[in-house]
Design an enzyme around this catalytic site. Structure first.
Site, PDB file in Angstrom:
ATOM      1  N   SER A 104       0.934  -1.366   0.405  1.00  0.00           N
ATOM      2  CA  SER A 104      -0.132  -0.070   0.016  1.00  0.00           C
ATOM      3  C   SER A 104       0.563   1.446   0.436  1.00  0.00           C
ATOM      4  CB  SER A 104      -0.566   0.227   1.035  1.00  0.00           C
ATOM      5  OG  SER A 104      -1.748   1.210   0.872  1.00  0.00           O
ATOM      6  N   HIS A 152      -2.535  -0.984  -3.607  1.00  0.00           N
ATOM      7  CA  HIS A 152      -3.762  -0.630  -3.655  1.00  0.00           C
ATOM      8  C   HIS A 152      -3.559   0.736  -4.189  1.00  0.00           C
ATOM      9  CE1 HIS A 152      -4.300  -2.522   0.840  1.00  0.00           C
ATOM     10  NE2 HIS A 152      -4.943  -3.399   0.709  1.00  0.00           N
ATOM     11  N   ASP A 179      -4.844  -4.836   6.132  1.00  0.00           N
ATOM     12  CA  ASP A 179      -4.839  -5.601   4.986  1.00  0.00           C
ATOM     13  C   ASP A 179      -3.574  -6.438   4.771  1.00  0.00           C
ATOM     14  OD1 ASP A 179      -6.043  -6.890   2.480  1.00  0.00           O
ATOM     15  OD2 ASP A 179      -5.894  -5.032   1.257  1.00  0.00           O
TER      16      ASP A 179
END
Length: 355
Positions: free
Chosen positions: A177, A203, A299
């Site tokens: 991310s 992401h 995540d």
């Protein structure tokens, strides 16, 4: 808790107001007086130094990239690039990541209530992630309803103790991310042309992943492309999950492939690393290698634990080389990481494990 001071820089009055309303809805964020261009922004910054800047890519008088370079050379501040979905806008926004921007967000626009709420969550989360970023020299080449924090169960049920299909072919799955675009460049550039097959969730908003994949493809020995539904997962190629769609690893006979599907946000993200990792646990089991890189939040932490439980070898990027040590730290705390190593050694370790 000290609020995150945000300076919005955009030539559109409508976008400035919309962004201000979205960010002000979060109790942890304080919105400074917005700026219509970089020159006004520079004046604002002399009066008060922001914690984070959201910066439009395309503006008159001075474009976002030029201003970004000035910020990073004179007074580095975490910058979130704000772009439309045009091809040129996407390419420029991705290029900005090489000059030190830490996140990309899609400009807010009118849409369904669900779309607007997801946009609000993504924009606020991007600013919070940016505020935690540890900037380093880049080598170019409430009261509000919040999105439910769903698990990967909504996309794919938990795997059994063994992979559904026994295989011997190794496959690598990677999740990242904030700061991940640079981390992925370092990782992928170090791989030989015949490297093991790789599937990546980074992401990033819809429309930007293709430009990101194309930039990587131009500098890496392996092929890098945005994943399409039913793409074969093969040696010498890395597939990057498209923005706003979940990506799952599947297997049919001797062939690995990806399934691209819609669905709700999982761990507040779509694509979700948890979804990819769970699918790897189920369909690749002990033949998978999982890598979790820099990023805010958790995540991928649960999915990595499922991979390890299924017999996969799992790697977390260490704190010293992370821009944000959120996702790897959560994976470590949950017992999902076999080993914790610096970014510049991950490619070598992956090749050793797949050899």
């Amino acid at each position: 808790m000290k609020k995150i001071k945000v300076l919005i820089v955009d030539d559109s009055a409508v976008v400035r107001q919309t962004m201000a309303d979205i960010l002000a809805s979060d109790p942890h964020i304080e919105v400074m007086a917005p700026a219509a261009d970089p020159f006004i922004a520079a004046e604002r910054m002399r009066e008060q130094v922001p914690d984070v800047i959201t910066l439009d890519v395309e503006m008159p008088r001075m474009d976002g990239i030029t201003f970004l370079k000035k910020i990073m050379s004179q007074h580095p501040i975490p910058v979130v690039m704000c772009s439309t979905l045009t091809e040129s806008g996407s390419e420029t926004a991705v290029k900005a990541l090489e000059y030190g921007a830490v996140e990309i967000i899609q400009k807010p626009k009118l849409g369904t209530k669900q779309f607007l709420e997801e946009s609000r969550v993504r924009i606020c989360d991007a600013v919070k992630a940016a505020s935690q970023a540890r900037l380093r020299k880049i080598t170019p080449r409430t009261g509000k309803e919040i999105a439910p924090k769903l698990s990967a169960d909504v996309i794919l049920e938990k795997p059994g103790s063994k992979a559904m299909i026994q295989t011997t072919e190794k496959v690598v799955v990677v999740g990242a991310s904030t700061g991940g675009t640079e981390a992925l460049r370092v990782f992928l550039e170090a791989l030989p042309a015949d490297s093991p097959p790789i599937v990546i969730v980074q992401h990033m908003p819809e429309g930007f992943t293709r430009a990101f994949a194309q930039r990587l493809d131009g500098i890496c020995r392996i092929t890098v492309k945005e994943a399409a539904d039913n793409d074969t997962v093969m040696r010498g190629r890395a597939l990057i999950a498209p923005g706003n769609r979940h990506t799952l690893l599947k297997r049919s006979g001797a062939r690995y492939y990806v399934e691209i599907k819609d669905g709700p946000l999982v761990s507040r993200h779509r694509p979700s690393v948890d979804v990819l990792f769970r699918s790897a646990a189920r369909y690749a089991g002990k033949n998978a290698v999982g890598v979790i890189m820099t990023g805010m939040g958790d995540d991928g932490a649960s999915g990595m634990k499922e991979m390890r439980d299924a017999g996969a070898v799992t790697i977390a990027q260490d704190e010293a080389t992370c821009i944000v040590f959120g996702m790897p730290n959560e994976a470590i705390k949950r017992g999902g990481a076999d080993r914790v190593i610096p970014l510049d050694t991950i490619a070598r370790e992956v090749l050793r494990l797949c050899g």
